[in-house]
Design a protein around this motif. Structure first.
Motif, mmCIF file in Angstrom:
data_model
loop_
_atom_site.group_PDB
_atom_site.id
_atom_site.type_symbol
_atom_site.label_atom_id
_atom_site.label_comp_id
_atom_site.label_asym_id
_atom_site.label_seq_id
_atom_site.Cartn_x
_atom_site.Cartn_y
_atom_site.Cartn_z
ATOM 1 N N ASP A 1 0.830 -1.212 0.000
ATOM 2 C CA ASP A 1 0.000 0.000 0.000
ATOM 3 C C ASP A 1 0.862 1.260 0.000
ATOM 4 O O ASP A 1 0.558 2.244 -0.688
ATOM 5 C CB ASP A 1 -0.928 0.009 1.210
ATOM 6 N N GLU A 2 1.943 1.235 0.769
ATOM 7 C CA GLU A 2 2.854 2.381 0.795
ATOM 8 C C GLU A 2 3.512 2.574 -0.570
ATOM 9 O O GLU A 2 3.640 3.700 -1.064
ATOM 10 C CB GLU A 2 3.926 2.179 1.865
ATOM 11 N N PHE A 3 3.924 1.478 -1.180
ATOM 12 C CA PHE A 3 4.520 1.521 -2.516
ATOM 13 C C PHE A 3 3.568 2.166 -3.519
ATOM 14 O O PHE A 3 3.967 3.004 -4.329
ATOM 15 C CB PHE A 3 4.863 0.086 -2.943
ATOM 16 N N ALA A 4 2.301 1.826 -3.445
ATOM 17 C CA ALA A 4 1.311 2.323 -4.405
ATOM 18 C C ALA A 4 1.126 3.831 -4.328
ATOM 19 O O ALA A 4 0.751 4.461 -5.327
ATOM 20 C CB ALA A 4 -0.019 1.617 -4.193
ATOM 21 N N THR A 5 1.395 4.413 -3.177
ATOM 22 C CA THR A 5 1.204 5.862 -3.028
ATOM 23 C C THR A 5 2.196 6.676 -3.859
ATOM 24 O O THR A 5 2.010 7.873 -4.054
ATOM 25 C CB THR A 5 1.326 6.303 -1.557
ATOM 26 N N ALA A 6 3.233 6.027 -4.352
ATOM 27 C CA ALA A 6 4.256 6.735 -5.130
ATOM 28 C C ALA A 6 3.787 7.074 -6.545
ATOM 29 O O ALA A 6 4.461 7.826 -7.251
ATOM 30 C CB ALA A 6 5.531 5.896 -5.198
ATOM 31 N N LEU B 1 -2.970 -10.568 -5.406
ATOM 32 C CA LEU B 1 -4.142 -9.811 -4.946
ATOM 33 C C LEU B 1 -3.723 -8.481 -4.332
ATOM 34 O O LEU B 1 -4.305 -7.426 -4.642
ATOM 35 C CB LEU B 1 -4.922 -10.642 -3.930
ATOM 36 N N ASN B 2 -2.727 -8.500 -3.458
ATOM 37 C CA ASN B 2 -2.282 -7.274 -2.778
ATOM 38 C C ASN B 2 -1.880 -6.196 -3.773
ATOM 39 O O ASN B 2 -2.336 -5.044 -3.693
ATOM 40 C CB ASN B 2 -1.087 -7.588 -1.867
ATOM 41 N N VAL B 3 -1.015 -6.559 -4.706
ATOM 42 C CA VAL B 3 -0.484 -5.560 -5.638
ATOM 43 C C VAL B 3 -1.569 -5.081 -6.600
ATOM 44 O O VAL B 3 -1.666 -3.878 -6.900
ATOM 45 C CB VAL B 3 0.728 -6.125 -6.403
ATOM 46 N N THR B 4 -2.394 -6.011 -7.062
ATOM 47 C CA THR B 4 -3.462 -5.627 -7.989
ATOM 48 C C THR B 4 -4.469 -4.708 -7.316
ATOM 49 O O THR B 4 -4.875 -3.688 -7.899
ATOM 50 C CB THR B 4 -4.163 -6.887 -8.536
ATOM 51 N N GLN B 5 -4.880 -5.025 -6.110
ATOM 52 C CA GLN B 5 -5.827 -4.154 -5.405
ATOM 53 C C GLN B 5 -5.241 -2.769 -5.168
ATOM 54 O O GLN B 5 -5.916 -1.751 -5.377
ATOM 55 C CB GLN B 5 -6.209 -4.782 -4.059
ATOM 56 N N ALA B 6 -3.984 -2.716 -4.755
ATOM 57 C CA ALA B 6 -3.365 -1.432 -4.424
ATOM 58 C C ALA B 6 -3.183 -0.547 -5.651
ATOM 59 O O ALA B 6 -3.285 0.686 -5.563
ATOM 60 C CB ALA B 6 -2.018 -1.669 -3.732
#
Length: 252
Positions: free
Chosen positions: A69-74, A114-119
């Motif tokens: 989730d933190e990664f996705a904020t970038a 799932l984690n990466v796709t959702q984020a």
């Protein structure tokens, strides 16, 4: 293609992931390399940048949802997500398989995807032309003895891709599944057999030309670079010597 178009590749430290990052960089994408092994992805990012491409390394464990989730904020937008992180552990029958290995394979192959796709899905939608690639396996389409844990995980990943495609139809995001068969890489079989080089070598014994990481990466890049209205739902990729998961021609 504008170099600002971002393609994220998970499991990019070796094998199919690293080869895919190279292919997408050559296609004009700014690639973001993720994996747990920082030294590997940093070296690959340097290789790509030195060659005139744009690449960034980001150390990431896809099973760590908070980190994902933190990664996705970038990112404001993402053009391509290649869910490649995964792997197999063991080749024991159901009766004696290690539940810990089963759990690890499920967490990495299914929950990690799932984690990466959702984020990142909102970022893919925001791009106006996003692509999710799921690198599954022919193990997700048919079973074989001694492979139940990995087969179960890859079936789960296959169903995740298939269901996501149904659920987001009408959104500007494609869902592509690439299901490779026998691919000879430096680490896949070696990891599966706990570093036993003899057992790993037997997987490919007598097979004249198993697939390579570059073969799979070339296929991934081809599907991603089709016109935006073209969706390759599922592409099964095998070497000529492999007719199914259980039928392989070996020259002994």
């Amino acid at each position: 293609m504008a170099p600002s178009r971002i393609a994220i590749v998970t499991g990019a430290s070796s094998g199919i992931g690293a080869a895919t990052a190279r292919k997408l960089a050559e296609a004009g994408y700014r690639v973001v390399l993720t994996a747990r092994r920082e030294d590997r992805i940093e070296a690959l990012a340097k290789e790509l940048n030195d060659a005139g491409h744009q690449a960034t390394a980001y150390t990431l464990d896809v099973t760590d949802r908070a980190a994902v989730d933190e990664f996705a904020t970038a990112f404001k937008t993402v053009a391509v997500l290649v869910n490649n992180a995964g792997g197999a552990l063991g080749a024991d029958p159901v009766a004696t398989g290690d539940p810990a290995d089963w759990r690890t394979m499920y967490e990495t192959n299914v929950i990690g995807t799932l984690n990466v796709t959702q984020a990142l899905l909102p970022k893919l939608v925001a791009s106006g032309d996003g692509t999710v690639v799921v690198v599954s396996s022919t193990a997700g389409l048919g079973t074989y003895e001694g492979g139940a844990g990995y087969v179960a995980a890859k079936h789960g990943e296959h169903v995740l891709a298939e269901t996501l495609r149904l659920e987001i139809v009408g959104q500007p995001v494609r869902v592509i599944e690439i299901a490779p068969g026998m691919v000879k890489t430096d680490e896949f079989a070696l990891t599966r057999f706990g570093g036993d080089e003899e057992k790993a070598a037997k997987v490919y014994q007598g097979v004249a030309e198993p697939l390579t990481a570059n073969d799979v990466a070339d296929t991934i890049a081809w599907t991603v670079t089709r016109p935006h209205h073209v969706n390759v739902d599922l592409l099964v990729l095998r070497p000529r010597a492999q007719a199914s998961n259980t039928k392989v021609h070996r020259e002994l």
